[in-house]
Design a protein around this motif. Structure first.
Motif, mmCIF file in Angstrom:
data_model
loop_
_atom_site.group_PDB
_atom_site.id
_atom_site.type_symbol
_atom_site.label_atom_id
_atom_site.label_comp_id
_atom_site.label_asym_id
_atom_site.label_seq_id
_atom_site.Cartn_x
_atom_site.Cartn_y
_atom_site.Cartn_z
ATOM 1 N N ALA A 43 32.849 38.104 47.681
ATOM 2 C CA ALA A 43 33.984 37.547 48.417
ATOM 3 C C ALA A 43 34.070 38.212 49.783
ATOM 4 N N THR A 44 34.404 37.429 50.781
ATOM 5 C CA THR A 44 34.650 37.948 52.124
ATOM 6 C C THR A 44 36.087 37.611 52.465
ATOM 7 N N LEU A 45 36.884 38.645 52.723
ATOM 8 C CA LEU A 45 38.289 38.478 53.043
ATOM 9 C C LEU A 45 38.491 38.701 54.532
ATOM 10 N N SER A 46 39.283 37.842 55.145
ATOM 11 C CA SER A 46 39.575 37.993 56.569
ATOM 12 C C SER A 46 41.026 37.605 56.826
ATOM 13 N N PRO A 47 41.628 38.222 57.848
ATOM 14 C CA PRO A 47 43.040 37.935 58.137
ATOM 15 C C PRO A 47 43.218 36.580 58.805
#
Length: 147
Positions: A43-47
């Motif tokens: 998973a890649t989380l970004s704001p």
């Protein structure tokens, strides 16, 4: 290079650097559960303002899923070894962005109603599970941390 061009270049590089330093991206390796052994995901989380965008790259799901392009995600307090009783944050749908796809690897997108800065303080885990139509079985889990 004349002085005006040089100054424009310095300003452009400074602007790009300032933007890049504000954009935080967090990579979360996801471990497969026994119900989905031998498969991998990340998973890649970004704001996104006060919310968090979640991009899942999934290397496989059980073949008996009725809707293999649909996964649910939730963020739990605790860790994958000890998840909270209920999700701390439900996410909006994790629909496949590759649908329809027969590829062994698919990508899914979801959005959580919490700032990424809150999640990276520690104490949260991302759980990926099948849709309710497939029994909401846990497939992958990963602990969220800043680095």
């Amino acid at each position: 290079m004349n002085r005006a061009s040089w100054l424009a270049l310095v300003v452009a590089v400074g602007t790009i650097s300032a933007c890049a330093s504000r954009t935080e991206v967090v990579d979360v390796p996801l471990g497969a559960t026994p119900q989905n052994a031998e498969h991998i995901a990340r998973a890649t989380l970004s704001p996104v303002g006060t919310q968090t965008s979640i991009w899942l790259t999934v290397g496989g799901v059980p073949h008996d899923m009725a809707v293999s392009s649909r996964l649910d995600t939730a963020i739990y307090a605790g860790s994958c070894q000890q998840l909270g009783a209920q999700p701390a944050y439900e996410t909006r749908q994790a629909n496949s962005v590759d649908y329809p796809s027969l590829a062994p690897r698919t990508q899914h997108w979801a959005q959580a109603p919490v700032a990424l800065s809150e999640l990276t303080r520690g104490g949260y885990a991302l759980l990926v599970r099948t849709s309710p139509a497939d029994g909401s079985r846990a497939l992958f889990c990963g602990n969220i941390s800043a680095g």
